[in-house]
Motif scaffolding. Structure first.
Motif, mmCIF file in Angstrom:
data_model
loop_
_atom_site.group_PDB
_atom_site.id
_atom_site.type_symbol
_atom_site.label_atom_id
_atom_site.label_comp_id
_atom_site.label_asym_id
_atom_site.label_seq_id
_atom_site.Cartn_x
_atom_site.Cartn_y
_atom_site.Cartn_z
ATOM 1 N N GLU A 1 12.102 13.538 2.279
ATOM 2 C CA GLU A 1 12.796 12.006 2.900
ATOM 3 C C GLU A 1 12.092 11.692 4.506
ATOM 4 O OE1 GLU A 1 16.689 10.796 0.627
ATOM 5 O OE2 GLU A 1 16.428 11.936 2.209
ATOM 6 N N LEU A 2 11.755 13.391 5.038
ATOM 7 C CA LEU A 2 11.616 13.177 6.426
ATOM 8 C C LEU A 2 10.345 12.942 6.445
ATOM 9 C CD1 LEU A 2 13.597 16.058 6.994
ATOM 10 C CD2 LEU A 2 14.392 13.753 8.344
ATOM 11 N N GLN A 3 9.451 14.068 5.201
ATOM 12 C CA GLN A 3 8.550 13.051 5.584
ATOM 13 C C GLN A 3 7.932 11.149 5.329
ATOM 14 O OE1 GLN A 3 5.741 15.378 2.161
ATOM 15 N NE2 GLN A 3 5.953 17.237 2.951
ATOM 16 N N GLY A 4 8.703 11.257 4.446
ATOM 17 C CA GLY A 4 8.021 9.456 4.458
ATOM 18 C C GLY A 4 8.898 8.823 5.993
ATOM 19 N N GLU A 5 9.796 9.532 6.903
ATOM 20 C CA GLU A 5 9.673 8.856 7.776
ATOM 21 C C GLU A 5 8.920 9.362 8.682
ATOM 22 O OE1 GLU A 5 12.659 6.956 9.162
ATOM 23 O OE2 GLU A 5 13.385 7.159 7.160
ATOM 24 N N VAL B 1 5.558 9.448 8.302
ATOM 25 C CA VAL B 1 4.452 8.988 7.926
ATOM 26 C C VAL B 1 4.829 7.095 7.854
ATOM 27 C CG1 VAL B 1 3.466 10.623 6.974
ATOM 28 C CG2 VAL B 1 4.604 9.005 5.885
ATOM 29 N N LYS B 2 6.296 6.605 8.459
ATOM 30 C CA LYS B 2 5.967 5.775 8.392
ATOM 31 C C LYS B 2 5.731 4.148 9.416
ATOM 32 C CE LYS B 2 10.467 4.243 8.113
ATOM 33 N NZ LYS B 2 11.890 4.130 7.924
ATOM 34 N N GLY C 1 -9.007 -0.414 4.808
ATOM 35 C CA GLY C 1 -8.962 -0.802 3.699
ATOM 36 C C GLY C 1 -7.900 -0.434 2.739
ATOM 37 N N GLY C 2 -6.667 0.180 2.855
ATOM 38 C CA GLY C 2 -4.856 0.053 2.389
ATOM 39 C C GLY C 2 -5.412 1.908 2.605
ATOM 40 N N ALA C 3 -5.643 2.382 2.846
ATOM 41 C CA ALA C 3 -5.519 3.625 2.272
ATOM 42 C C ALA C 3 -4.033 4.119 3.442
ATOM 43 C CB ALA C 3 -6.811 4.280 3.611
ATOM 44 N N THR C 4 -3.783 3.522 4.874
ATOM 45 C CA THR C 4 -2.791 3.902 4.801
ATOM 46 C C THR C 4 -0.749 3.791 4.266
ATOM 47 O OG1 THR C 4 -2.642 2.101 6.148
ATOM 48 C CG2 THR C 4 -3.166 4.052 7.675
ATOM 49 N N ASP C 5 -1.588 2.405 3.922
ATOM 50 C CA ASP C 5 0.088 2.083 2.736
ATOM 51 C C ASP C 5 -0.375 2.785 1.293
ATOM 52 O OD1 ASP C 5 0.507 0.413 4.489
ATOM 53 O OD2 ASP C 5 -0.948 -1.404 2.791
ATOM 54 N N ALA C 6 -1.343 3.958 1.609
ATOM 55 C CA ALA C 6 -2.102 5.024 0.354
ATOM 56 C C ALA C 6 -0.753 5.452 0.422
ATOM 57 C CB ALA C 6 -3.388 4.970 -0.123
ATOM 58 N N VAL C 7 -1.188 6.347 1.568
ATOM 59 C CA VAL C 7 -0.672 7.871 2.231
ATOM 60 C C VAL C 7 1.622 7.617 2.032
ATOM 61 C CG1 VAL C 7 -0.218 9.248 3.602
ATOM 62 C CG2 VAL C 7 -2.762 8.714 3.349
ATOM 63 N N GLY D 1 3.159 4.887 0.674
ATOM 64 C CA GLY D 1 3.249 5.156 -0.780
ATOM 65 C C GLY D 1 3.382 6.394 -2.068
ATOM 66 N N PHE D 2 2.059 7.273 -1.290
ATOM 67 C CA PHE D 2 1.904 8.404 -2.088
ATOM 68 C C PHE D 2 3.341 9.282 -1.862
ATOM 69 C CE2 PHE D 2 1.259 12.693 -2.412
ATOM 70 C CZ PHE D 2 0.188 13.616 -4.202
ATOM 71 N N VAL D 3 3.389 9.951 -0.397
ATOM 72 C CA VAL D 3 5.149 9.848 0.176
ATOM 73 C C VAL D 3 6.654 9.504 -0.564
ATOM 74 C CG1 VAL D 3 6.367 11.248 2.158
ATOM 75 C CG2 VAL D 3 3.561 11.155 1.763
ATOM 76 N N SER D 4 5.967 8.459 -0.735
ATOM 77 C CA SER D 4 7.619 7.840 -1.233
ATOM 78 C C SER D 4 7.630 7.822 -2.720
ATOM 79 C CB SER D 4 7.515 6.541 -1.033
ATOM 80 O OG SER D 4 8.219 5.432 -1.427
ATOM 81 N N ALA D 5 6.587 8.100 -3.687
ATOM 82 C CA ALA D 5 6.796 8.500 -4.613
ATOM 83 C C ALA D 5 6.784 10.096 -4.904
ATOM 84 C CB ALA D 5 4.913 8.464 -5.729
ATOM 85 N N GLN D 6 6.730 11.066 -4.087
ATOM 86 C CA GLN D 6 6.822 11.780 -4.064
ATOM 87 C C GLN D 6 8.294 12.288 -3.847
ATOM 88 O OE1 GLN D 6 4.470 14.198 -1.684
ATOM 89 N NE2 GLN D 6 3.149 15.188 -2.851
#
Length: 482
Positions: free
Chosen positions: A70-74, A76-77, A157-163, A165-170
């Motif tokens: 959760e902290l990682q998600g915060e 890279v928000k 190219g959407g790379a930041t959204d992918a990052v 989303g990946f952290v959110s999935a983790q």
């Protein structure tokens, strides 16, 4: 050698008086030991569960993993936003430059030869000064400089959204692991809480059987001395007593180990006395479809598979983002008054050719998505099968417990008949020993059947994602093994 079937009634009355018979054997088997006043911690199942949840290292580790994600998600928000930085430097320098003056001296000496003769004579009378052979120039100074810079990715190219989303999935995967850990410790508590009761009950029954058979063994010795029974019957009574002693010691050790396991599960310093008894719900629980539907919506294993699939999708999106152009805005300015230096602009980068095969990497990431989808389908099938197996095991345990009622009644009746037969001289001491040993065995087996029911219920609720509702089924129980 045949056993005498009739014992003189006066001697029987003496023996019965010594043994204190009169229908007390069954009461002794069913009587629970008095509670000890030695600081033992008495806990209901709900209290034990609350204590375990508060102190479990496994749950604490799972919670820490969730909080980390959760902290990682915060963190890279805001990824993809502007980056502003300030830089400064202070400097000092010392520079030396060595000059060779020999060529200049030579040139000065040649000046007179190029002049008119009249002037040459004059110069000849005036000596031309000579410069040193070399001269060192030195320059030194100190200074400082500061500037502010900014970079803003306008399109990547959407790379930041992918990052993100990946952290959110983790994070969702860590949450699923934490929920699964909660179900597992709930099931473990059921195993150890009610298992400790079963072990203590077995130890109590074995100890009571040992004491009763010890009395029979002592009576058999007196009867042998009086010539009422044969030596073979006396030896059979002694062998039965030794077997009862072995069984009692083993049951005592098993109960002690089970008690230690329960105490460590709930993080108790001393021993723990369970207050919630073994139980059985005599009516069938909800139908199989109810638990399967619950498992397919609540089982944390499926949430974990879904999180894995989302991670694979975000990795694929990240691979695709690298194939698109990137646009950034940038600027920098000196931090000083007056005419400061500055620069600003927009940059574009688009990779036209790369030695890495992007098509192959994209196909590989799509295969990971497919793998996650297949894994999810297999997990749903396996979980459904697991739920059905546990549901059937619960039903079998319920029927087995209810059907053993006849066996318990039979064992009790046999003890009554053997006790009465010994009074009348139609039964022997060994017959009564066998009957009481069998009664203890049957009572233990029925308690084991109740424990099998409880454990099967815990397994069923875990597989259906309903472990937190175990207490609801305790409240519904209409049979309690006290």
């Amino acid at each position: 050698m045949t056993r005498p079937r009739h014992v003189p009634r006066p001697l029987l009355l003496v023996v019965l008086a010594l043994l204190g018979w009169g229908g007390t054997a069954l009461a002794q088997l069913q009587q629970a030991p008095p509670p000890r006043n030695d600081g033992t911690l008495s806990l209901s199942f709900d209290a034990a569960r609350a204590r375990m949840i508060d102190r479990s290292d496994k749950l604490a580790a799972a919670r820490a993993a969730v909080e980390s994600k959760e902290l990682q998600g915060e963190g890279v928000k805001g990824l993809g936003g502007p980056v502003v930085s300030i830089s400064g430097l202070a400097y000092a320098y010392n520079a030396n430059l060595n000059l060779d003056l020999d060529p200049l001296n030579q040139k000065l000496g040649q000046i007179g030869s190029s002049l008119p003769p009249s002037i040459q004579g004059f110069i000849a009378r005036v000596p031309i000064p000579q410069l040193p052979n070399s001269y060192t120039l030195n320059r030194h100074d100190t200074g400082a400089n500061a500037s502010v810079s900014a970079v803003w990715p306008l399109y990547v190219g959407g790379a930041t959204d992918a990052v993100r989303g990946f952290v959110s999935a983790q994070t969702r995967e860590a949450q699923a692991d934490a929920e699964q850990a909660g179900h597992e410790v709930d099931t473990l508590l059921v195993q150890r809480y009610f298992g400790a009761q079963l072990a203590q009950r077995a130890a109590t029954l074995r100890a009571q059987a040992e004491r009763t058979i010890a009395q029979h063994d002592s009576a058999a010795q007196k009867m042998l001395a009086a010539g009422v029974i044969s030596r073979v019957e006396r030896l059979q009574a002694s062998a039965a007593y030794e077997e009862a002693r072995r069984n009692a010691r083993k049951a005592e050790d098993d109960a002690a180990l089970a008690a230690v396991a329960l105490a460590r599960t709930v993080r108790a310093d001393g021993s723990v006395m369970p207050q919630t008894p073994l139980f059985v719900i005599s009516a069938p629980v909800e139908p199989l479809g109810y638990f399967i539907d619950s498992a397919l919506t609540r089982h944390p294993g499926l949430d974990k598979v879904a999180a894995k699939k989302s991670q694979a999708e975000q990795l694929h999106e990240g691979e695709e983002a690298l194939r698109r152009p990137q646009v950034i805005a940038f600027g920098t300015r000196e931090l000083k008054s007056g005419n400061a230096d500055w620069v600003a602009g927009v940059g574009v980068r688009w990779t036209l050719y790369d030695s890495i095969d992007r098509n192959a990497l994209s196909a590989a990431s799509l295969k990971q998505v497919e793998q996650a989808e297949r894994t999810g389908a297999q997990a749903r099938s396996d979980i459904s099968l697991l739920v059905e197996r546990n549901w059937r095991a619960l039903e079998n345990a319920r029927r087995q417990y209810l059907e053993m009622k006849v066996s318990v009644e039979l064992a009790q009746e046999v003890v009554r008949l053997r006790t009465s037969g010994l009074r009348e001289g139609t039964s022997t001491t060994l017959d009564l020993i066998d009957a009481e040993t069998n009664q203890a065995k049957v009572l233990t087996e029925r308690a084991q059947a109740a424990n099998d029911y409880v454990q099967a219920l815990a397994q069923l609720l875990e597989s259906a994602g309903l472990s937190d509702r175990f207490s609801d089924y305790i409240a519904r129980a209409d049979v309690r093994v006290n």
